[in-house]
Design an enzyme around this catalytic site. Structure first.
Site, PDB file in Angstrom:
ATOM      1  N   PHE A  11       0.815  -1.206   0.000  1.00 23.89           N
ATOM      2  CA  PHE A  11       0.000   0.000   0.000  1.00 23.89           C
ATOM      3  C   PHE A  11       0.852   1.261   0.000  1.00 23.89           C
ATOM      4  O   PHE A  11       1.819   1.370   0.765  1.00 23.89           O
ATOM      5  CB  PHE A  11      -0.889   0.052   1.245  1.00 23.89           C
ATOM      6  N   ASP A  12       0.479   2.215  -0.837  1.00 20.61           N
ATOM      7  CA  ASP A  12       0.859   3.600  -0.567  1.00 20.61           C
ATOM      8  C   ASP A  12       0.092   4.009   0.680  1.00 20.61           C
ATOM      9  O   ASP A  12      -1.019   3.513   0.929  1.00 20.61           O
ATOM     10  CB  ASP A  12       0.468   4.485  -1.751  1.00 20.61           C
ATOM     11  N   CYS A  13       0.646   4.911   1.459  1.00 20.55           N
ATOM     12  CA  CYS A  13      -0.034   5.309   2.698  1.00 20.55           C
ATOM     13  C   CYS A  13      -0.802   6.616   2.544  1.00 20.55           C
ATOM     14  O   CYS A  13      -2.010   6.670   2.756  1.00 20.55           O
ATOM     15  CB  CYS A  13       0.977   5.430   3.839  1.00 20.55           C
ATOM     16  N   THR A  16      -3.893   7.189   0.079  1.00 15.17           N
ATOM     17  CA  THR A  16      -4.567   5.909  -0.101  1.00 15.17           C
ATOM     18  C   THR A  16      -5.175   5.421   1.205  1.00 15.17           C
ATOM     19  O   THR A  16      -6.356   5.084   1.265  1.00 15.17           O
ATOM     20  CB  THR A  16      -3.581   4.855  -0.643  1.00 15.17           C
TER      21      THR A  16
END
Length: 247
Positions: A11-13, A16
C-alpha cells in the site's frame, strides 16, 4: 487476474490509507488566511503539489518533515507572505494529525486475514509511526523514503520494496500494489512490472489535487473508488470459493 491471486498487498499510505489532502489543507489554512487569497480547497492543494515534488527531487534524502517545512517556505515566497515560524513548524510536523480515510482501518483488518501487508510510502520512519498507530494493523513490511534515500516515483523505491519482499520469499508476481496516485505509484509500478490496483479517491473531483502532476500514461489492473469497494470485490471472490460469510 483476480484480487485473490496475490500473496502480498503493498500500500501507498498518504492519499490511499491516510487522508493527506485534508491534512495538508487544514495545516495550510493559517498561511492561506494571512495571504488574503480566495482559493478553493483544490486550488490550495494544487499549489502544494506544484511545490512538493520538485522539493523532493531537490532534497531526496531529507526527512519528510523537512520537505514540508521547505514547501511551506516556497508557498510563502510565491504568495509574498512573511514566514511565521510557529506556522512553519506546525505544518512541518502536521503528519501526526492527518486522519485515516473512513474505510482504511476496516479494510486493512479484512485484508490482513488473507494477505501479507506492506507499506511503500514517501515518509520517514518516525512520522509513519503516528499513522501506523491510527491505522491499527501490523504491517509485515514497511519501506519509507528515508530507507531508500529517494521519494516516489523514483524507481529505486519500488526496487527496494521488491528486494525486501523477495528476502521474505515473495516473487514479484505475488505482489499487488494498491495506491491512489498515478504519478507517484502506478507509473513506477508499471515500470517495475508490478500489478496494481487504483484506489481512485478523487473520483468526481476536478484536477489532480495535492498530486498535481498528470500521469495519463499509467495503467492498472484494477480500479475502485474506495478501499471499501475493493473489499466488496474481494469478498465476492472468497465467497465463490468457500460459500462462507466473510466479516
Amino acid at each position: 487476474m483476480k484480487l485473490t491471486d496475490f500473496e502480498v498487498l503493498s500500500f501507498d499510505c498518504y492519499g490511499t490509507l491516510i487522508d493527506w489532502e485534508s491534512g495538508i489543507f487544514n495545516a495550510l489554512k493559517p498561511l492561506v488566511v494571512r495571504s488574503g487569497k480566495k482559493l478553493t480547497r483544490d486550488q490550495i492543494l494544487e499549489v502544494f503539489g506544484r511545490h512538493e515534488s520538485p522539493q523532493q527531487k531537490a532534497t531526496p534524502t531529507a526527512l519528510y518533515s523537512d520537505i514540508l517545512r521547505k514547501v511551506y517556505d516556497r508557498i510563502a515566497k510565491e504568495w509574498n507572505v512573511e514566514i511565521n515560524q510557529q506556522e512553519r513548524e506546525a505544518f512541518g510536523t502536521s503528519v501526526q494529525h492527518w486522519p485515516p480515510f473512513p474505510d482504511s482501518i476496516k479494510a486493512l483488518n479484512y485484508f490482513k486475514q488473507f494477505h501479507k501487508l506492506a507499506i511503500l510510502s514517501n515518509i520517514d520512519r518516525g512520522e509513519f509511526e503516528f499513522s501506523k498507530e491510527k491505522l491499527g494493523v501490523e504491517f509485515d513490511c514497511v519501506v519509507t523514503a528515508q530507507d531508500v534515500g529517494s521519494y516516489k516515483p523514483d524507481p529505486r523505491n519500488f526496487a527496494y520494496l521488491m528486494d525486501a519482499l523477495g528476502k521474505m520469499g515473495f516473487e514479484k508476481t505475488s505482489i499487488l500494489h494498491v495506491a491512489e496516485s498515478l504519478y507517484h505509484d502506478h507509473v513506477p509500478a508499471n515500470a517495475a512490472g508490478l500489478a496494481s490496483s487504483w484506489i481512485h479517491r478523487r473520483h468526481g473531483k476536478e484536477g489532480f489535487g495535492a498530486i498535481h502532476v498528470p500521469a495519463t500514461e499509467a495503467t492498472y489492473n484494477f480500479r475502485f473508488i474506495s478501499l471499501a469497494k475493493m473489499v466488496e470485490s474481494h469478498k465476492k471472490l472468497i465467497l465463490e470459493k468457500t460459500d462462507n460469510v466473510i466479516v
